[in-house]
Design a protein around this motif. Structure first.
Motif, PDB file in Angstrom:
ATOM      1  N   HIS A  29       0.851  -1.192   0.000  1.00 56.12           N
ATOM      2  CA  HIS A  29       0.000   0.000   0.000  1.00 56.12           C
ATOM      3  C   HIS A  29       0.888   1.244   0.000  1.00 56.12           C
ATOM      4  N   LYS A  30       0.264   2.391  -0.236  1.00 58.36           N
ATOM      5  CA  LYS A  30       1.011   3.652  -0.328  1.00 58.36           C
ATOM      6  C   LYS A  30       0.872   4.508   0.928  1.00 58.36           C
ATOM      7  N   HIS A  58      -4.670   5.893   3.809  1.00 56.59           N
ATOM      8  CA  HIS A  58      -5.641   5.649   2.752  1.00 56.59           C
ATOM      9  C   HIS A  58      -6.673   4.586   3.141  1.00 56.59           C
ATOM     10  N   TYR A  59      -6.577   4.047   4.363  1.00 56.74           N
ATOM     11  CA  TYR A  59      -7.430   2.914   4.754  1.00 56.74           C
ATOM     12  C   TYR A  59      -8.139   3.184   6.072  1.00 56.74           C
ATOM     13  N   THR A  60      -9.311   2.591   6.222  1.00 57.23           N
ATOM     14  CA  THR A  60     -10.040   2.631   7.489  1.00 57.23           C
ATOM     15  C   THR A  60     -10.554   1.232   7.804  1.00 57.23           C
ATOM     16  N   VAL A  61     -10.720   0.952   9.092  1.00 53.82           N
ATOM     17  CA  VAL A  61     -11.249  -0.348   9.512  1.00 53.82           C
ATOM     18  C   VAL A  61     -12.647  -0.539   8.929  1.00 53.82           C
ATOM     19  N   ARG A 105     -13.560  -1.826  -0.466  1.00 56.16           N
ATOM     20  CA  ARG A 105     -13.201  -1.391  -1.813  1.00 56.16           C
ATOM     21  C   ARG A 105     -11.843  -0.689  -1.835  1.00 56.16           C
ATOM     22  N   GLY A 106     -11.198  -0.750  -2.982  1.00 57.62           N
ATOM     23  CA  GLY A 106      -9.967   0.002  -3.181  1.00 57.62           C
ATOM     24  C   GLY A 106      -8.762  -0.534  -2.443  1.00 57.62           C
ATOM     25  N   VAL A 147     -10.540  -4.495   5.676  1.00 61.18           N
ATOM     26  CA  VAL A 147      -9.518  -4.029   6.608  1.00 61.18           C
ATOM     27  C   VAL A 147     -10.017  -4.308   8.020  1.00 61.18           C
ATOM     28  N   VAL A 148      -9.254  -5.100   8.769  1.00 60.48           N
ATOM     29  CA  VAL A 148      -9.659  -5.439  10.138  1.00 60.48           C
ATOM     30  C   VAL A 148      -8.780  -4.766  11.186  1.00 60.48           C
TER      31      VAL A 148
END
Length: 381
Positions: A252-253, A257-260, A264-265, A277-278
């Motif tokens: 990943h970058k 950019h991520y949430t629990v 998607r994405g 995402v856990v």
């Protein structure tokens, strides 16, 4: 401004004639707060409109879908001119940056999913602006929030709005008893936003057809990561996307950019099972993914608890309540166990998915509309 207990109460619950009652209205430039100001002015109150400039006004002029930008300041001023009451703009950029934006960026970098609108209400609107209202010798401050303030046997109570689709109680859980004494929410009893717009048209307000704001005011188009990278250059460090069973699935970058709960994405297509995402592991810069059932949570630790229910927060070892762990979810049954005056454990009777550090856990009376307070979800599952 002395209050005469023998005087009949006005529509704001104060024993004074409207003409002798000064009300500061927090005006964002949107339809809701504009209607509140116009409504109170028509009832004969001594209305003073105040708009906060919260971030770079110039950069915001062309941006739609957010409150307190340059366009919105202009709109609030036009409403005040239309209805004939004074309007002031206060520069709160530094306060807003320190109290809201910096924590927002740092929380995301720490793997949390913050709710800056709650912090803005708590640290800016209901603290600094409220004190400004008192400095202006106002008897109360009114806002356009969809929530109800009702008289109770032990003092004013906070209740969900009549229109469940517009209810903003999740964002106002940190309102204190002292603040509640001073605040008024004239729109909380309305059945729908259509009623608000009809009132705006009746008052001849120039914002009657203005679209509702959708984004966090300082996050254009909902692109949180872009804002954080601008605030904290170099923060988006790459890392691995790892399955909960230990398999490295990709790169990943940056965890910002991520949430629990995200599905998607993820950039890891071609797998036989849907993955979510856990967990976000900040120290190793790893995004942990797994099957949906891994998102189910029963025990939710909370801190910075604000209690506005009856009695003291720690008076009982546990209480049956309802809670919201996301603003968009209906309240669900839970057990609240105080650990101290400011910390507690919430046990959800039915597991919920996507409970995330940095979100609020808001307490409600079981089967009712009363808001009892809430706290911040503060560590992993």
């Amino acid at each position: 401004m002395s209050l005469d207990a023998a005087q009949p109460l006005n529509s704001l619950g104060l024993p004074k004639p409207p003409a002798e009652t000064r009300v500061v209205v927090a005006m964002s430039g949107g339809v809701d707060s504009s209607v509140v100001a116009a409504m109170l002015a028509e009832e004969g109150y001594d209305v003073v409109g105040v708009t906060l400039q919260l971030y770079d006004h110039g950069a915001a002029l062309a941006k739609k879908g957010a409150c307190c930008a340059g366009r919105d300041i202009h709109d609030a001023r036009r409403v005040a001119e239309t209805r004939g009451f004074p309007h002031y703009v206060l520069d709160y950029e530094n306060v807003f940056r320190e109290a809201v934006i910096d924590e927002f960026a740092d929380s995301y970098l720490g793997g949390a999913t913050p709710v800056p609108c709650i912090r803005c209400n708590e640290r800016v609107k209901f603290r600094d602006l409220l004190e400004t209202a008192k400095d202006l010798e106002a008897d109360c401050m009114a806002t356009g929030h969809y929530i109800r303030r009702e008289a109770g046997p032990a003092g004013p109570e906070l209740h969900m709005a009549a229109d469940g689709a517009r209810d903003q109680s999740y964002f106002l859980f940190s309102t204190t008893r002292e603040q509640l004494d001073y605040l008024r929410f004239p729109l909380g009893h309305l059945a729908s936003k259509d009623e608000t717009r009809a009132l705006a048209a009746r008052y001849g307000l120039p914002v009657a057809e203005k679209p509702d704001s959708q984004d966090i005011c300082f996050v254009p188009n909902g692109d949180y990561a872009a804002v954080i990278e601008k605030l904290r250059p170099g923060a988006a460090e790459p890392g691995e996307i790892v399955h909960a069973d230990g398999r490295v699935l990709g790169e990943h970058k940056g965890i910002i950019h991520y949430t629990v709960g995200q599905r998607r994405g993820l950039g890891i297509g071609g797998l036989s099972e849907p993955l979510y995402v856990v967990k976000l592991d900040v120290e190793t810069r790893r995004v942990i993914v797994g099957p949906k059932e891994m998102l189910a949570t029963r025990r939710v630790p909370v801190r910075e608890v604000n209690w506005i229910g009856d009695g003291g927060f720690t008076d009982t070892a546990e209480r049956e309540i309802s809670v919201k762990v996301r603003s968009t979810r209906a309240p669900s049954e839970a057990i609240l166990r105080p650990l101290s005056e400011t910390e507690a454990e919430v046990e959800l009777l039915s597991p919920e998915e996507g409970v995330s550090t940095g979100q609020a856990c808001v307490f409600y009376a079981t089967g009712g509309t009363r808001v009892l307070g809430g706290g911040w979800i503060w560590r992993g599952r």
